[in-house]
Design a protein around this motif. Structure first.
Motif, PDB file in Angstrom:
ATOM      1  N   VAL A  29       0.848  -1.198   0.000  1.00  0.00           N
ATOM      2  CA  VAL A  29       0.000   0.000   0.000  1.00  0.00           C
ATOM      3  C   VAL A  29       0.882   1.246   0.000  1.00  0.00           C
ATOM      4  N   ASP A  30       1.895   1.255   0.870  1.00  0.00           N
ATOM      5  CA  ASP A  30       2.810   2.403   0.936  1.00  0.00           C
ATOM      6  C   ASP A  30       3.522   2.610  -0.401  1.00  0.00           C
ATOM      7  N   SER A  31       3.976   1.524  -1.003  1.00  0.00           N
ATOM      8  CA  SER A  31       4.743   1.659  -2.245  1.00  0.00           C
ATOM      9  C   SER A  31       3.870   2.136  -3.394  1.00  0.00           C
ATOM     10  N   PHE A  32       2.652   1.600  -3.519  1.00  0.00           N
ATOM     11  CA  PHE A  32       1.743   2.099  -4.556  1.00  0.00           C
ATOM     12  C   PHE A  32       1.450   3.587  -4.337  1.00  0.00           C
ATOM     13  N   SER A  33       1.333   3.988  -3.082  1.00  0.00           N
ATOM     14  CA  SER A  33       0.981   5.373  -2.775  1.00  0.00           C
ATOM     15  C   SER A  33       2.101   6.355  -3.124  1.00  0.00           C
ATOM     16  N   MET A  34       3.361   5.868  -3.147  1.00  0.00           N
ATOM     17  CA  MET A  34       4.479   6.766  -3.470  1.00  0.00           C
ATOM     18  C   MET A  34       4.921   6.633  -4.932  1.00  0.00           C
ATOM     19  N   LYS A  35       4.156   5.886  -5.728  1.00  0.00           N
ATOM     20  CA  LYS A  35       4.594   5.557  -7.089  1.00  0.00           C
ATOM     21  C   LYS A  35       4.960   6.778  -7.914  1.00  0.00           C
ATOM     22  N   TYR A  36       4.174   7.822  -7.832  1.00  0.00           N
ATOM     23  CA  TYR A  36       4.382   8.969  -8.714  1.00  0.00           C
ATOM     24  C   TYR A  36       5.443   9.937  -8.183  1.00  0.00           C
ATOM     25  N   ASN A  37       6.018   9.608  -7.031  1.00  0.00           N
ATOM     26  CA  ASN A  37       7.156  10.364  -6.517  1.00  0.00           C
ATOM     27  C   ASN A  37       8.460   9.577  -6.632  1.00  0.00           C
ATOM     28  N   ALA A  38       8.361   8.359  -7.152  1.00  0.00           N
ATOM     29  CA  ALA A  38       9.538   7.523  -7.362  1.00  0.00           C
ATOM     30  C   ALA A  38       9.917   7.546  -8.840  1.00  0.00           C
ATOM     31  N   THR A  39      11.131   7.127  -9.143  1.00  0.00           N
ATOM     32  CA  THR A  39      11.578   6.985 -10.534  1.00  0.00           C
ATOM     33  C   THR A  39      11.570   5.504 -10.862  1.00  0.00           C
ATOM     34  N   SER A 118      -5.264  -6.126  -4.301  1.00  0.00           N
ATOM     35  CA  SER A 118      -6.144  -6.033  -5.478  1.00  0.00           C
ATOM     36  C   SER A 118      -7.512  -6.620  -5.181  1.00  0.00           C
ATOM     37  N   ALA A 119      -7.520  -7.743  -4.472  1.00  0.00           N
ATOM     38  CA  ALA A 119      -8.803  -8.350  -4.101  1.00  0.00           C
ATOM     39  C   ALA A 119      -9.592  -7.421  -3.187  1.00  0.00           C
ATOM     40  N   ARG A 120      -8.903  -6.801  -2.229  1.00  0.00           N
ATOM     41  CA  ARG A 120      -9.579  -5.871  -1.327  1.00  0.00           C
ATOM     42  C   ARG A 120     -10.194  -4.696  -2.096  1.00  0.00           C
ATOM     43  N   LEU A 121      -9.447  -4.154  -3.046  1.00  0.00           N
ATOM     44  CA  LEU A 121      -9.890  -2.960  -3.756  1.00  0.00           C
ATOM     45  C   LEU A 121     -10.996  -3.231  -4.760  1.00  0.00           C
ATOM     46  N   PHE A 122     -10.957  -4.389  -5.438  1.00  0.00           N
ATOM     47  CA  PHE A 122     -11.783  -4.569  -6.636  1.00  0.00           C
ATOM     48  C   PHE A 122     -12.799  -5.696  -6.568  1.00  0.00           C
ATOM     49  N   LYS A 123     -12.837  -6.466  -5.487  1.00  0.00           N
ATOM     50  CA  LYS A 123     -13.825  -7.547  -5.433  1.00  0.00           C
ATOM     51  C   LYS A 123     -15.216  -6.958  -5.264  1.00  0.00           C
ATOM     52  N   LYS A 124     -16.202  -7.701  -5.737  1.00  0.00           N
ATOM     53  CA  LYS A 124     -17.575  -7.249  -5.542  1.00  0.00           C
ATOM     54  C   LYS A 124     -17.972  -7.464  -4.085  1.00  0.00           C
ATOM     55  N   SER A 125     -18.997  -6.756  -3.636  1.00  0.00           N
ATOM     56  CA  SER A 125     -19.378  -6.778  -2.224  1.00  0.00           C
ATOM     57  C   SER A 125     -19.813  -8.177  -1.796  1.00  0.00           C
ATOM     58  N   GLY A 126     -19.435  -8.528  -0.571  1.00  0.00           N
ATOM     59  CA  GLY A 126     -19.859  -9.790   0.021  1.00  0.00           C
ATOM     60  C   GLY A 126     -19.097 -11.009  -0.436  1.00  0.00           C
ATOM     61  N   THR A 127     -18.030 -10.831  -1.211  1.00  0.00           N
ATOM     62  CA  THR A 127     -17.288 -11.971  -1.739  1.00  0.00           C
ATOM     63  C   THR A 127     -16.203 -12.403  -0.760  1.00  0.00           C
ATOM     64  N   ASN A 128     -16.239 -13.663  -0.376  1.00  0.00           N
ATOM     65  CA  ASN A 128     -15.216 -14.225   0.495  1.00  0.00           C
ATOM     66  C   ASN A 128     -14.706 -15.566  -0.026  1.00  0.00           C
ATOM     67  N   THR A 129     -14.902 -15.804  -1.329  1.00  0.00           N
ATOM     68  CA  THR A 129     -14.430 -17.021  -1.977  1.00  0.00           C
ATOM     69  C   THR A 129     -13.357 -16.656  -2.993  1.00  0.00           C
ATOM     70  N   TYR A 130     -12.213 -17.322  -2.902  1.00  0.00           N
ATOM     71  CA  TYR A 130     -11.058 -17.043  -3.752  1.00  0.00           C
ATOM     72  C   TYR A 130     -10.677 -18.322  -4.491  1.00  0.00           C
ATOM     73  N   GLU A 261      -4.289   2.962 -13.754  1.00  0.00           N
ATOM     74  CA  GLU A 261      -3.332   2.352 -12.851  1.00  0.00           C
ATOM     75  C   GLU A 261      -3.925   2.208 -11.460  1.00  0.00           C
ATOM     76  N   LEU A 262      -3.531   1.122 -10.795  1.00  0.00           N
ATOM     77  CA  LEU A 262      -4.051   0.824  -9.453  1.00  0.00           C
ATOM     78  C   LEU A 262      -3.754   1.960  -8.478  1.00  0.00           C
ATOM     79  N   SER A 263      -2.603   2.596  -8.606  1.00  0.00           N
ATOM     80  CA  SER A 263      -2.248   3.664  -7.670  1.00  0.00           C
ATOM     81  C   SER A 263      -3.271   4.780  -7.655  1.00  0.00           C
ATOM     82  N   HIS A 264      -3.890   5.056  -8.801  1.00  0.00           N
ATOM     83  CA  HIS A 264      -4.895   6.115  -8.846  1.00  0.00           C
ATOM     84  C   HIS A 264      -6.121   5.767  -8.003  1.00  0.00           C
TER      85      HIS A 264
END
Length: 322
Positions: A29-39, A118-130, A261-264
């Motif tokens: 999470v930290d690394s994705f959040s700093m993506k646009y300040n890194a090279t 990615s699962a946390r951000l984009f799964k549909k609501s109520g999904t707990n099966t992987y 991009e996921l960072s957005h």
């Protein structure tokens, strides 16, 4: 001449450092959040033979960190395990080499953590099966991070049968009381029943499933190694990537319905999933940024440990030495 202590961080040093799967998710999470300040240039990929590869992944962290890292990751058929990697960590303010790290634990755990995020951000609501296909170390890392990211929740892991891997995977996670398992024998049944499909296969010479009707509305597809799902690029509603440079060369990139991009999403600049009917792909091909953050934080954790192997690197300091 001047001397500089360089740590040699072996697999057992890193694996034994007490880093939790939950910490790994926090670090990505930290690394994705700093993506646009890194090279972060796109990885360089070279193929010595067949599907084998050497990927070179440099990253300069934001100035406040004062760190540069370069990872070399490779896949060689017949090697056990097939995937391997090494990381070089530098002090970007003076150019000193700080550490050489075995990258295998970092690669697998940061990849698993990105899948869990990615699962946390984009799964549909109520999904707990992987649903997992390809049940090696990367899938195990993803499962550990998913469990850590869902404390107290009852989870179901659907696993695609292949040789003895399904039983081995179940054996690894049977100690978790909140996880139950289903073994699926046939690929069409596996795809049709998947709400979140995490693919960790490292090689595929064709499509995993060419029947597009089996990919149900609301599905989240996370092809960790990208192979075998090119047909989905044409009809899934949204596609997110860890870096545009990694996916813009895909055959159907120009035909993606929506891409970002996921960072957005993490930075609240894109809403991500907006409906439980949306089919979403998340292509996390792998950022050297994650490796650089992990390597830097592990170095900080272990740099004062006298039990860690090291060597003194003598560098010439004279301007003229030839």
């Amino acid at each position: 001449m001047t001397g500089n202590r360089v740590l040699l961080l072996q697999h057992h040093d890193i694996a034994g450092a007490g880093i939790t799967p939950g910490q790994c998710v926090d670090w990505v999470v930290d690394s994705f959040s700093m993506k646009y300040n890194a090279t972060l240039p796109p990885k360089i990929s070279l193929h010595p033979q067949g599907d084998d590869f050497f990927n070179t992944m440099p990253c300069l962290l934001p100035e406040c960190y004062g760190r540069f890292a370069m990872k070399e990751v490779y896949r060689i058929e017949g090697r056990e395990p097939a995937l391997g990697s090494d990381i070089f960590l530098y002090d970007s303010k003076n150019g000193n080499l700080l550490a050489i790290l075995d990258g295998d634990w970092i690669t697998n755990m940061r990849t698993g953590a990105v899948a869990a995020l990615s699962a946390r951000l984009f799964k549909k609501s109520g999904t707990n099966t992987y649903s997992f296909i390809g049940l090696g170390n990367t899938a195990r890392a993803a499962a550990l991070c998913i469990i850590a990211d869902n404390p107290g929740k009852q989870l179901t892991f659907r696993v695609m049968k292949y040789k003895d891997q399904a039983q081995s995977f179940i054996e690894r996670f049977k100690c978790y009381d909140n996880v139950k398992f289903k073994v699926i024998d046939e690929i069409n049944d596996f795809v049709a029943g998947a709400e979140i499909l995490i693919s960790c296969i490292t090689a595929a010479r064709g499509l995993i499933c060419d029947d597009n009707s089996l990919y149900q509305p609301g599905m989240l597809l996370i092809p960790v190694h990208t192979r075998g799902f090119q047909n989905c690029d044409l009809f899934f509603d949204k596609i997110f990537g860890d870096d545009t440079g990694h996916v813009q060369g895909f055959k159907y990139f120009s035909r993606f319905k929506q891409y970002d991009e996921l960072s957005h999403v993490l930075l609240s600049e894109n809403p991500g999933r907006e409906s439980d009917d949306e089919r979403i792909i998340c292509y996390n091909i792998g950022l050297g940024l994650h490796d650089a953050v992990f390597a830097s934080r592990i170095y900080d954790m272990l740099s004062n440990n006298e039990g860690i192997s090291s060597f003194e690197q003598d560098k010439e300091t004279s301007k003229f030495w030839i």
